[in-house]
Write an enzyme that holds these catalytic residues in place. Structure first.
Site, PDB file in Angstrom:
ATOM      1  N   SER A 226       4.972   1.334   4.671  1.00 34.16           N
ATOM      2  CA  SER A 226       4.601   1.437   6.057  1.00 34.16           C
ATOM      3  C   SER A 226       4.922   2.773   6.711  1.00 34.16           C
ATOM      4  CB  SER A 226       5.307   0.335   6.849  1.00 34.16           C
ATOM      5  OG  SER A 226       6.711   0.573   6.879  1.00 34.16           O
TER       6      SER A 226
ATOM      7  N   LYS B 216      10.130   7.872  12.639  1.00 29.13           N
ATOM      8  CA  LYS B 216       9.243   6.709  12.516  1.00 29.13           C
ATOM      9  C   LYS B 216       9.305   5.905  13.808  1.00 29.13           C
ATOM     10  CE  LYS B 216       8.229   2.837   9.350  1.00 29.13           C
ATOM     11  NZ  LYS B 216       8.661   2.120   8.134  1.00 29.13           N
TER      12      LYS B 216
ATOM     13  N   SER C 296       8.660   0.695   1.743  1.00 26.51           N
ATOM     14  CA  SER C 296       8.013   1.431   2.833  1.00 26.51           C
ATOM     15  C   SER C 296       8.424   2.883   2.983  1.00 26.51           C
ATOM     16  CB  SER C 296       8.245   0.716   4.170  1.00 26.51           C
ATOM     17  OG  SER C 296       7.370  -0.382   4.297  1.00 26.51           O
TER      18      SER C 296
END
Lengths: 95, 482, 493
Positions: free
Chosen positions: C158, C77, C182
């Site tokens: 997210s 990420k 997330s």
């Protein structure tokens, strides 16, 4: 309670976020929507309740007083847009 | 000593509270492993934590916490075993993260007190409200470039103690005495070097004025005053300004001001429209700071003797006057020097030599006691020669001057110069007889009742014996003959 | 097909030399080449570095002394700082930011031989639930509604890029971060497994902060066991993070085959919210039955304050973010918009550098911390948070894990729910409470919705009891036998 445009401007100023008139209108509406929704917490009784802090599974650890870092000026300055010699720069501050 | 301002409408009293920022003595910074040493090339004593890089996290330095606790103990203050770090949010060029980690609602040290003594001997106790730990900011330089300010983060993140006093101070003199005393305590404890020129100690001064027995009126804060003298001047100037405002029917605005020493006046620093709203909240990167009672007790046990205690002990143990004791404890190094000299000797004699001839000599050469040309042991050795009658007080002065110049020991100098005191009564009697014969007229006068001529005879005998005669024996011999 | 393998199977295959690390990594790099243009799951692809790392892994594998994750291609990420590799947080602000340091979590993975194939897309600074706030464009969910191949769905957020990449076979696993859901919510939307560990289990050092008291890194992969393998590497005490907890790291892979005999599973009644879609409720009921069949005791529990979780979250998280993001000021790193004065420089830089959602949250956070409002908002929220945690603590006296749905709906279309921020926030209603209480939680795919989209179930555990989550999760996984694959995927497209 509802935010007026002056308050939105003041908050934007505190947060150092530039806003123009169109930002102001939409922000005011969105912020009021969110804050109105948050008001549901008014119904919770928190008398005598301690606020939560971090994790209850540890206390603050203290490190030894040894110099283990620093002397990495190139790394420290490597991502700055504007430097002069060993310094970061900002627009001139008049005191 | 009361300090009052006579205004047109009556007498005004001043009310002062001080917030002192004292840089903690430690090797590394409060929350990062970068060096906390003063100086260094720009941006070298900086870690990525200090520069606030994304994802960087603070880890607290145990020694900085210990230093705060030691200082709290030295201020006879309550140590809070649980305290907390908060973020003070504001934007500034030399504040890399956009917040300063400080302690807002739960400081590590609570109420304490500092005893001050004024020039007339009055003793007052100034309350300490709190002491907390926080980070220093970096440094902006505004005079290097026409359009830009330069930022150096070497000091960013260095540990500071903010020491807040109660509004107990009532005169510029008290403010000065408080700061000197506080600095003395910090230096004794080794928690701050107290060097105001380098900025390792600086004061924010809160000043207000009021008529007798009134509640407090609005105060102004004079930021960042960097010498004790300026603090005293700033208080005078600010108090006068406020009295004038009140007396002309105006009212004082609560605001932050700066002291301009060249004009001896304070001026407003920022306008109210731009009032700060620091949005304090507990730093979620840190947990509550919990310290053990036992750790605190151990720190307490290892504390040095503090100036007030030392002064009292000197008075008692060495039988010296309060004033002298106060002078001798002003600096730890002086006190140590004195104790080495006085140990096992006449404390008063030692005090006289240290505060008299030694201080004068150091003053002349511009040296600190740490690099005194005469060591405490050497001075003690000289006093031994005085006490055991090897030399007299007058010769001692000569020996002292020689020691300053040559660094030789007193015994060597006495030996080399043959300054040993003469106690041979035969030699003294002979010298007395010579003088009497040479000054028969004076002898007559003396015997006729001119008593003060006795000193003349003593002087003449000493002179004849090159100052080395034992004065007591000379007196005795003269009295016998006269 | 190499892009369909689990990490566990790939580890074995690599050690048997069925295929090389270079082949394995190459297969994924090729998949990215083919599909990333559409899915936009990666912001930065590091194929050259990945292939070099794969060569080194092959050498070690050849010597028989390769570390655990040698040669396994992972997506990272783009919130984890990676040394020398651009790290953007999906923000214009950090468009050109190259960290001179490696986050602890990614350093742990590199230590164990993992190969990073790229930095995955996310909502800007991890603020979002649909991956539509990224400055680098929306991520498309590789799943399609049945009979509707045109409509692009959101992958959740997210960690939407990580979820989409893993679902579509562009990475074998990926790191995520979870502040209010997330990891779990995008895992549910994309039909994969995502685990948010206990707060303090994985170091936050070097991970770009959103809300410090909530942020927690965790693994995202296609199976429970793969998550366990990744977590084994990612977890651990880190003295550089003051909130990291010095607690022993369990054997997570072994925990996957742990017995469920006598395990008590709590069903929190407050999660049965009004208007819950029937298919969500049905999937939840099915999950309960599967666990009962596996030998668990099902217990009704109450978490009375969880309904305030979301509102609490939207005070605490923005407050912390408003402070955490103050460092983006144009001076030391990141975007800078020149202006004649310092304040104008700040205001322009932050106006241009941050997107609308980030600016909105900074504004809310600044407001709730401002003079006169702190007690009413922030302090109150932290007290409610204590009550939420107390609810969990009390419930965990009666049960070992809890089972809930992960999200109130399956993935929705890009463009839906965007008018009103509050509507968007409601996607996190089931995931936020565990975040607020710091408890570990995991989402895994349990079945398909009526329109063929994956539905996730969430397991919540006691602090530092990731083991029970993995054991119960593996049992559910086996019972669900979820073998469906998204429409867009590396294999067979």
């Amino acid at each position: 309670m509802s935010l007026d445009p002056a308050t939105v401007r003041r908050i934007a100023r505190l947060a150092r976020i530039g806003i123009d008139e169109s930002d102001l209108q939409s922000l005011q509406g969105e912020m009021n929507g969110i804050l109105g929704w948050i008001e549901q917490l008014d119904e919770v009784n928190v008398d005598g309740v301690a606020p939560m802090v971090g994790t209850e599974h540890a206390i603050l650890r203290m490190r030894d007083d040894i110099v283990t870092d620093g002397n990495i000026r190139d790394a420290v300055l490597s991502n700055a847009t504007d430097t002069v010699g060993p310094y970061y720069t900002v627009p001139k501050v008049v005191e | 000593m009361s300090y009052l301002i006579e205004g047109k409408t009556g007498t005004w009293e001043i009310v002062v509270g001080l917030e002192v920022h004292a840089q903690v003595i430690s090797k590394s910074k409060l929350f990062s492993g970068a060096s906390a040493t003063y100086g260094g090339e720009a941006n070298t004593h900086v870690s990525l934590v200090d520069a606030g890089f994304p994802g960087m996290l603070p880890v607290i330095n145990r020694e900085c916490v210990a230093q705060a606790v030691r200082t709290g103990l030295g201020l006879k203050a309550r140590i809070n075993l649980q305290s907390r770090f908060d973020r003070k949010n504001y934007f500034y060029a030399d504040l890399p993260t956009g917040y300063q980690i400080s302690q807002f609602t739960h400081p590590i040290v609570g109420e304490g007190t500092v005893e001050i003594e004024l020039s007339d001997g009055t003793v007052r106790h100034i309350g300490i409200t709190r002491l907390h730990l926080e980070q220093d900011a970096g440094k902006s330089m505004h005079d290097q470039d026409p359009s830009r300010s330069f930022i150096d983060l070497n000091r960013a993140g260095v540990a500071l103690m903010e020491i807040v006093s109660e509004p107990d101070i009532r005169s510029p003199e008290e403010a000065g005495a408080y700061l000197r005393k506080l600095r003395m305590i910090l230096r004794y404890l080794g928690t701050c070097d107290g060097n105001m020129e380098e900025g390792s100690m600086r004061a924010d001064v809160n000043v207000s004025v009021r008529k007798k027995d009134e509640p407090f009126r609005t105060r102004c804060e004079i930021k960042n005053v960097n010498s004790i003298r300026y603090v005293m001047h700033a208080i005078e100037a600010e108090a006068a300004r406020q009295v004038e405002i009140w007396e002309s029917g105006g009212s004082v605005d609560q605001e932050t001001r700066l002291f301009d020493p060249s004009r001896n006046e304070t001026r407003s620093l920022r306008s109210k429209e731009d009032a700060h709203d620091y949005r304090y909240f507990p730093d979620p990167d840190l947990l509550p700071l919990v310290i053990e009672e036992e750790w605190v007790r151990n720190l307490e046990k290892s504390l040095p003797e503090l100036p007030d205690d030392k002064r009292d002990r000197f008075e008692k143990e060495y039988g010296i006057p309060h004033y002298d004791a106060g002078v001798l404890v002003a600096e730890q190094a002086i006190a140590d020097y004195y104790e080495t000299v006085a140990h096992g000797r006449d404390g008063r004699l030692a005090a006289n030599w240290v505060t008299g001839d030694l201080f004068a000599a150091l003053n002349r050469s511009g040296r600190d006691i740490q690099d005194s040309p005469i060591s405490a042991e050497a001075l003690g050795g000289m006093l031994d020669l005085v006490s055991d009658g090897t030399i007299n007080g007058k010769i001692a002065k000569e020996v002292f001057e020689d020691m300053l110049e040559t660094g030789d020991s007193a015994a060597d100098i006495v030996e080399r110069k043959g300054l040993k005191q003469v106690t041979d009564t035969g030699a003294i009697d002979k010298a007395v007889a010579d003088i009497m014969a040479r000054h028969a007229d004076k002898v007559e006068e003396y015997r006729g009742g001119k008593d003060r001529l006795f000193g003349f005879f003593v002087g003449q005998v000493m002179k004849a014996m090159a100052g080395k005669a034992n004065p007591a024996l000379v007196n005795e011999a003269l009295k016998k003959v006269l | 097909m190499l892009t369909e393998l689990t990490i566990a199977a790939a580890r074995d295959g690599l050690r048997r030399r069925d295929f090389s690390a270079v082949e394995l990594v190459k297969a994924h790099v090729d998949a990215i080449d083919r599909l990333n243009g559409r899915l936009n799951a990666f912001i930065t692809v590091t194929s050259e570095d990945a292939l070099k790392a794969a060569e080194r892994a092959d050498e070690l594998l050849g010597h028989g002394d390769a570390p655990d994750l040698a040669g396994i291609p992972l997506g990272i990420k783009d919130l984890f700082c990676t040394n020398g590799v651009r790290t953007t947080a999906a923000s214009r602000m950090l468009e050109n930011f190259i960290p001179p340091y490696e986050s602890t979590v990614t350093a742990n993975l590199l230590r164990d031989g993992a190969v990073f194939i790229g930095k995955t897309n996310l909502d800007e600074f991890a603020m979002g639930s649909a991956n539509i706030t990224s400055a680098f464009g929306n991520v498309e969910n590789p799943w399609k509604r049945e009979g509707d191949p045109q409509t692009a769905l959101v992958p959740g957020g997210s960690s939407g890029g990580s979820a989409a990449a893993v679902a579509a076979g562009l990475a074998m696993g990926a790191t995520g971060t979870d502040t209010g859901g997330s990891i779990r919510q995008p895992a549910a939307y994309c039909g994969i497994v995502g685990l948010k560990p206990t707060y303090g289990r994985c170091s936050r050092w070097g991970t770009i902060a959103f809300a410090s008291s909530l942020d927690q890194a965790g693994p995202m992969a296609r199976t429970v066991e793969d998550c366990a393998i990744m977590l084994q590497s990612m977890a651990g005490f880190d003295p550089k993070d003051s909130t990291s907890v010095d607690h022993p790291v369990d054997d997570y892979r072994a925990a996957c085959s742990g017995s469920l005999k006598g395990m008590r599973v709590g069903i929190p009644r407050e999660y049965r919210v009004d208007g819950m879609p029937a298919e969500i409720e049905a999937s939840w009921k099915q999950g309960v039955e599967w666990l009962r069949d596996a030998g668990c005791e099902i217990v009704d529990v109450s978490l009375p304050h969880t309904k305030y979780g979301l509102a609490t979250y939207y005070i605490v998280a923005p407050a912390e973010c408003s402070s955490n993001l103050a460092r983006y000021d144009g001076v030391r790193f990141g975007r800078r918009v020149e202006a004649p004065t310092l304040d104008e420089m700040y205001e322009k830089t932050r106006r241009e550098g941050f997107g609308a959602e980030v600016r909105r949250r900074i504004m809310i956070g600044t407001y709730v911390l401002s003079a006169g409002y702190y007690d009413a908002y922030y302090l109150k929220a932290q007290k409610v948070r204590s009550l939420i945690r107390r609810d969990f603590t009390e419930a965990f006296e009666k049960v070992d894990v809890m089972l809930t749905p992960t999200a109130p709906s399956p993935a929705f279309a890009q463009g839906e729910k965007t008018d009103d921020p509050v509507q968007m926030y409601l996607n996190d209603v089931f995931t936020v409470p565990a975040s607020m209480a710091g408890m570990p939680a995991m989402s895994l795919p349990a079945g398909l919705s009526e329109r063929g989209l994956p539905l996730g179930l969430q397991l919540i555990g006691r602090p530092f009891d990731e083991k029970s989550l993995l054991a119960a999760g593996r049992a559910l996984e086996r019972a669900a036998a979820f073998t469906h694959r998204p429409a867009i995927r590396a294999e067979g497209v």
